[in-house]
Design a protein around this motif. Structure first.
Motif, PDB file in Angstrom:
ATOM      1  N   UNK A  82       0.829  -1.196   0.000  1.00 37.00           N
ATOM      2  CA  UNK A  82       0.000   0.000   0.000  1.00 37.00           C
ATOM      3  C   UNK A  82       0.867   1.251   0.000  1.00 37.00           C
ATOM      4  N   UNK A  83       1.880   1.297   0.870  1.00 35.72           N
ATOM      5  CA  UNK A  83       2.790   2.451   0.922  1.00 35.72           C
ATOM      6  C   UNK A  83       3.536   2.631  -0.392  1.00 35.72           C
ATOM      7  N   UNK A  84       3.972   1.527  -0.959  1.00 32.15           N
ATOM      8  CA  UNK A  84       4.726   1.608  -2.205  1.00 32.15           C
ATOM      9  C   UNK A  84       3.855   2.097  -3.363  1.00 32.15           C
ATOM     10  N   UNK A  85       2.616   1.680  -3.423  1.00 27.05           N
ATOM     11  CA  UNK A  85       1.710   2.144  -4.473  1.00 27.05           C
ATOM     12  C   UNK A  85       1.439   3.637  -4.347  1.00 27.05           C
ATOM     13  N   UNK A  86       1.242   4.111  -3.117  1.00 28.41           N
ATOM     14  CA  UNK A  86       1.018   5.544  -2.907  1.00 28.41           C
ATOM     15  C   UNK A  86       2.256   6.335  -3.305  1.00 28.41           C
ATOM     16  N   UNK A  87       3.441   5.834  -2.947  1.00 26.21           N
ATOM     17  CA  UNK A  87       4.688   6.511  -3.307  1.00 26.21           C
ATOM     18  C   UNK A  87       4.839   6.594  -4.830  1.00 26.21           C
ATOM     19  N   UNK A  88       4.555   5.511  -5.521  1.00 25.18           N
ATOM     20  CA  UNK A  88       4.657   5.501  -6.984  1.00 25.18           C
ATOM     21  C   UNK A  88       3.659   6.462  -7.625  1.00 25.18           C
ATOM     22  N   UNK A  89       2.433   6.447  -7.144  1.00 24.87           N
ATOM     23  CA  UNK A  89       1.402   7.318  -7.686  1.00 24.87           C
ATOM     24  C   UNK A  89       1.756   8.793  -7.457  1.00 24.87           C
ATOM     25  N   UNK A  90       2.197   9.114  -6.244  1.00 26.44           N
ATOM     26  CA  UNK A  90       2.574  10.501  -5.938  1.00 26.44           C
ATOM     27  C   UNK A  90       3.763  10.935  -6.790  1.00 26.44           C
ATOM     28  N   UNK A  91       4.724  10.056  -6.978  1.00 29.18           N
ATOM     29  CA  UNK A  91       5.898  10.398  -7.784  1.00 29.18           C
ATOM     30  C   UNK A  91       5.503  10.690  -9.228  1.00 29.18           C
ATOM     31  N   UNK A  92       4.635   9.855  -9.797  1.00 25.69           N
ATOM     32  CA  UNK A  92       4.203  10.081 -11.177  1.00 25.69           C
ATOM     33  C   UNK A  92       3.390  11.361 -11.298  1.00 25.69           C
ATOM     34  N   UNK A  93       2.545  11.660 -10.324  1.00 25.04           N
ATOM     35  CA  UNK A  93       1.785  12.905 -10.341  1.00 25.04           C
ATOM     36  C   UNK A  93       2.715  14.105 -10.242  1.00 25.04           C
ATOM     37  N   UNK A  94       3.752  13.979  -9.423  1.00 25.44           N
ATOM     38  CA  UNK A  94       4.738  15.050  -9.309  1.00 25.44           C
ATOM     39  C   UNK A  94       5.465  15.297 -10.620  1.00 25.44           C
ATOM     40  N   UNK A  95       5.821  14.224 -11.314  1.00 25.31           N
ATOM     41  CA  UNK A  95       6.493  14.368 -12.610  1.00 25.31           C
ATOM     42  C   UNK A  95       5.589  15.033 -13.643  1.00 25.31           C
ATOM     43  N   UNK A  96       4.331  14.632 -13.668  1.00 24.90           N
ATOM     44  CA  UNK A  96       3.392  15.221 -14.627  1.00 24.90           C
ATOM     45  C   UNK A  96       3.196  16.703 -14.336  1.00 24.90           C
ATOM     46  N   UNK A  97       2.990  17.053 -13.058  1.00 21.63           N
ATOM     47  CA  UNK A  97       2.799  18.454 -12.699  1.00 21.63           C
ATOM     48  C   UNK A  97       4.043  19.280 -12.996  1.00 21.63           C
ATOM     49  N   UNK A  98       5.216  18.722 -12.763  1.00 18.05           N
ATOM     50  CA  UNK A  98       6.453  19.433 -13.048  1.00 18.05           C
ATOM     51  C   UNK A  98       6.610  19.669 -14.556  1.00 18.05           C
ATOM     52  N   UNK A  99       6.238  18.706 -15.364  1.00 18.41           N
ATOM     53  CA  UNK A  99       6.324  18.855 -16.813  1.00 18.41           C
ATOM     54  C   UNK A  99       5.350  19.917 -17.314  1.00 18.41           C
ATOM     55  N   UNK A 100       4.130  19.877 -16.821  1.00 24.45           N
ATOM     56  CA  UNK A 100       3.133  20.879 -17.220  1.00 24.45           C
ATOM     57  C   UNK A 100       3.589  22.269 -16.807  1.00 24.45           C
TER      58      UNK A 100
END
Length: 80
Positions: free
Chosen positions: A52-70
């Motif tokens: 569960x922790x690892x899935x949240x970490x992965x999801x947050x990381x990908x959202x951070x990358x998308x927001x940083x790119x935008x």
């Protein structure tokens, strides 16, 4: 943090919001990702919370990358 400082120095104004605020929010998302990644390491593979922790970490990381790119695109086109 460097981009936030540069944006403050040059005084970029954006119609869709402020780049520095988006990047500050983005850094909070990356901190959440790092925190949950750390928690997943600390609980170990045998704990039920690990996945569960690892899935949240992965999801947050990908959202951070998308927001940083935008935000990077918004900043680049605002500076042109």
């Amino acid at each position: 943090m460097t981009v936030i400082s540069i944006v403050k120095l040059i005084g970029v104004k954006m119609p869709l919001g402020r780049v520095d605020q988006l990047l500050a929010f983005d850094s909070a998302i990356f901190m959440i990702s790092a925190g949950f990644s750390y928690f997943s390491i600390r609980v170990g593979y045998d704990d039920k919370r690990y996945t569960w922790y690892e899935k949240i970490a992965d999801l947050a990381f990908m959202q951070g990358l998308v927001l940083m790119t935008i935000t990077g695109f918004l900043l680049a086109y605002e500076l042109l």
